[in-house]
Design a protein around this motif. Structure first.
Motif, mmCIF file in Angstrom:
data_model
loop_
_atom_site.group_PDB
_atom_site.id
_atom_site.type_symbol
_atom_site.label_atom_id
_atom_site.label_comp_id
_atom_site.label_asym_id
_atom_site.label_seq_id
_atom_site.Cartn_x
_atom_site.Cartn_y
_atom_site.Cartn_z
ATOM 1 N N LYS A 205 -6.516 -31.280 27.570
ATOM 2 C CA LYS A 205 -6.285 -30.431 28.736
ATOM 3 C C LYS A 205 -5.668 -29.119 28.266
ATOM 4 C CE LYS A 205 -3.720 -30.140 33.099
ATOM 5 N NZ LYS A 205 -2.764 -30.820 34.007
ATOM 6 N N VAL A 206 -6.260 -27.996 28.666
ATOM 7 C CA VAL A 206 -5.809 -26.677 28.233
ATOM 8 C C VAL A 206 -4.513 -26.313 28.946
ATOM 9 C CG1 VAL A 206 -6.393 -24.226 28.110
ATOM 10 C CG2 VAL A 206 -8.177 -25.954 27.791
ATOM 11 N N VAL A 207 -3.484 -25.934 28.172
ATOM 12 C CA VAL A 207 -2.193 -25.565 28.760
ATOM 13 C C VAL A 207 -1.851 -24.093 28.534
ATOM 14 C CG1 VAL A 207 -1.280 -27.902 28.589
ATOM 15 C CG2 VAL A 207 -0.916 -26.308 26.703
ATOM 16 N N GLU B 278 -3.258 -30.128 25.365
ATOM 17 C CA GLU B 278 -2.668 -31.455 25.193
ATOM 18 C C GLU B 278 -3.786 -32.475 25.025
ATOM 19 O OE1 GLU B 278 -0.191 -34.719 27.800
ATOM 20 O OE2 GLU B 278 0.302 -32.590 28.059
ATOM 21 N N VAL B 279 -3.771 -33.193 23.922
ATOM 22 C CA VAL B 279 -4.842 -34.141 23.599
ATOM 23 C C VAL B 279 -4.732 -35.383 24.474
ATOM 24 C CG1 VAL B 279 -5.883 -35.561 21.795
ATOM 25 C CG2 VAL B 279 -4.960 -33.294 21.231
ATOM 26 N N THR B 280 -5.844 -35.731 25.103
ATOM 27 C CA THR B 280 -5.882 -36.917 25.961
ATOM 28 C C THR B 280 -6.643 -38.080 25.330
ATOM 29 O OG1 THR B 280 -7.844 -36.036 27.094
ATOM 30 C CG2 THR B 280 -5.682 -35.549 28.069
ATOM 31 N N GLY C 266 -5.730 -25.487 32.533
ATOM 32 C CA GLY C 266 -5.906 -26.631 33.428
ATOM 33 C C GLY C 266 -7.214 -27.351 33.226
ATOM 34 N N ASP C 267 -8.186 -26.717 32.564
ATOM 35 C CA ASP C 267 -9.473 -27.354 32.307
ATOM 36 C C ASP C 267 -9.323 -28.499 31.313
ATOM 37 O OD1 ASP C 267 -10.872 -25.704 33.997
ATOM 38 O OD2 ASP C 267 -11.624 -24.380 32.426
#
Length: 215
Positions: A131-133, A145-147, A187-188
């Motif tokens: 997720k891009v922060v 952040e790696v999911t 947020g993407d």
């Protein structure tokens, strides 16, 4: 306490052969000569051709830089003593670093601004979901952040790829993937192939398959 400058010429001197980026508080400057000095607060990037054995040892030390290109002098003009600058730095010999293609005034360095990779993840090559922060359009970079770790490639050299899940990473290498980069917003959720080419650095290079995911 007085901060020491690196001792040039010693094999363990972190400035020797350094190639990367530095962020630090401005100690002095000479705009006419294109020189300045900073106290190093972060080493956000270490390029693949870096030859320094311990680039992170620059933290807390004062370093001198020279050779600011004319097109970057404005950033030096507007930065006051005590404020923070970020710049590309190269050591070609001598006692000073040479300024590369980037020099800009930035916010003071705070914990978490430049995520560090877990040791077990270093050397990774494969596909991540994240997720891009944060998006840095000047440097064509993302913080995410790696999911999930979707896949490890054959050339993966990490000890435990899944140690990165839940942690943030810095992603670079979008220069030849500009269309995909422009379509990404904070947020993407994205999926992309990456590799960690410089074990002493913390940035990941994007190598393939950048795509947005349904949330």
């Amino acid at each position: 306490m007085r901060q020491e400058s690196p001792v040039v010429g010693r094999s363990d001197n972190p400035i020797q052969g350094f190639r990367g980026m530095i962020a630090g508080r401005l100690v002095k400057k000479d705009v006419e000569r294109g020189t300045f000095a900073v106290t190093v607060d972060a080493v956000p990037r270490v390029w693949q051709n870096n030859q320094s054995r311990s680039p992170k040892s620059l933290l807390g030390k004062n370093v001198n830089a020279e050779g600011v290109p004319p097109g970057l002098l404005d950033a030096l003009v507007v930065t006051r003593i005590g404020e923070t600058i970020q710049f590309g730095a190269l050591h070609d010999g001598g006692e000073n670093l040479r300024v590369g293609e980037v020099l800009r005034k930035v916010a003071p360095v705070e914990a978490g601004d430049y995520p560090e990779l877990p040791d077990d993840f270093r050397g990774f090559s494969g596909i991540l979901q994240a997720k891009v922060v944060k998006k840095d359009e000047q440097l064509w970079e993302l913080t995410a952040e790696v999911t999930d770790v979707v896949k490890a490639f054959e050339k993966d050299r990490s000890r435990n790829a899944k140690s990165i899940i839940g942690k943030q990473v810095m992603l670079s290498g979008f220069w030849n993937k500009k269309d995909a980069y422009h379509g990404i917003t904070v947020g993407d959720h994205i999926e992309l192939g990456v590799e960690h080419p410089q074990r002493l650095g913390d940035q990941l290079s994007v190598i393939e398959g950048v795509r947005k995911l349904d949330k």
